[in-house]
Design an enzyme around this catalytic site. Structure first.
Site, mmCIF file in Angstrom:
data_model
loop_
_atom_site.group_PDB
_atom_site.id
_atom_site.type_symbol
_atom_site.label_atom_id
_atom_site.label_comp_id
_atom_site.label_asym_id
_atom_site.label_seq_id
_atom_site.Cartn_x
_atom_site.Cartn_y
_atom_site.Cartn_z
ATOM 1 C CG LEU A 99 13.855 26.408 -17.966
ATOM 2 C CD1 LEU A 99 12.367 26.065 -17.953
ATOM 3 C CD2 LEU A 99 14.607 25.450 -18.857
ATOM 4 N N GLY A 140 10.967 28.710 -9.230
ATOM 5 C CA GLY A 140 10.796 29.308 -10.550
ATOM 6 C C GLY A 140 11.279 28.365 -11.625
ATOM 7 C CG ASP A 141 13.348 30.101 -14.926
ATOM 8 O OD1 ASP A 141 13.713 30.624 -13.846
ATOM 9 O OD2 ASP A 141 13.605 30.614 -16.030
ATOM 10 C CD GLU A 142 16.554 30.699 -9.892
ATOM 11 O OE1 GLU A 142 16.377 30.311 -8.717
ATOM 12 O OE2 GLU A 142 16.904 31.851 -10.177
#
Length: 185
Positions: A99, A140-142
């Site tokens: 993201l 995280g955002d991965e």
């Protein structure tokens, strides 16, 4: 057989549909001549322990926030998919999704809003893909996506576009509409 020791766990479904887990252990008591004259044992409800064990095993392989496979399970599935693709001369498509500017959401709306966004992203990714595809959260955002059997680079490009499109619509987080973009590779 009354001559042997028994030790087993089993599940019981009660008439109201609830499940209980039972541990039963029994063993023969012998007299001086070695003949069995009594069976002793214990039956114990181990539902709480069993459910806790299931939860611990689940958390070892799934992300608690999104319920997606976590880094450990995704790495295992990737390794297995690579071996299978080589063995059967199949294609394997792997997408890494990140993201863009996710930190801004956390910084401006708080971590709870960021968590809500990640949950919604995970749900959209699952809905955009086939049930046999793996969508996992690396942290995280991965996110990582594994797909087998796409027949061409054009098919992979189409799925990548479809995936990005699914994330391009506004998310509803903390009473606000949030638009985020994602990078895929």
């Amino acid at each position: 057989d009354a001559e042997q020791e028994h030790d087993e766990e089993f599940r019981v479904v009660r008439p109201d549909g609830t499940e209980r887990y039972i541990h039963s252990r029994s063993f023969p008591i012998r007299d001086q001549s070695g003949a069995v004259y009594r069976i002793a044992g214990i039956v114990q409800d181990v539902t709480v322990r069993t459910e806790q064990d299931h939860r611990i095993r689940y958390l070892a392989y799934y992300d608690a926030l999104t319920d997606l496979p976590n880094r450990v399970l995704v790495a295992n599935r990737l390794e297995q998919a690579i071996l299978q693709a080589h063995r059967h001369a199949q294609t394997l498509t792997v997408f890494y999704v990140d993201l863009d500017d996710f930190k801004i959401v956390n910084d401006t709306l708080g971590h709870h809003a960021g968590d809500t966004l990640l949950q919604q992203v995970g749900l959209r990714l699952r809905r955009a893909l086939r049930t046999e595809d793996t969508v996992g959260r690396l942290g995280g955002d991965e996110f990582l996506i594994l797909m087998r059997g796409l027949s061409s680079d054009a098919d992979s490009a189409h799925v990548a576009e479809k995936t990005l499109t699914s994330l391009s619509h506004a998310f509803h987080v903390a009473g606000q509409e949030i638009n985020v973009s994602a990078s895929i590779g």
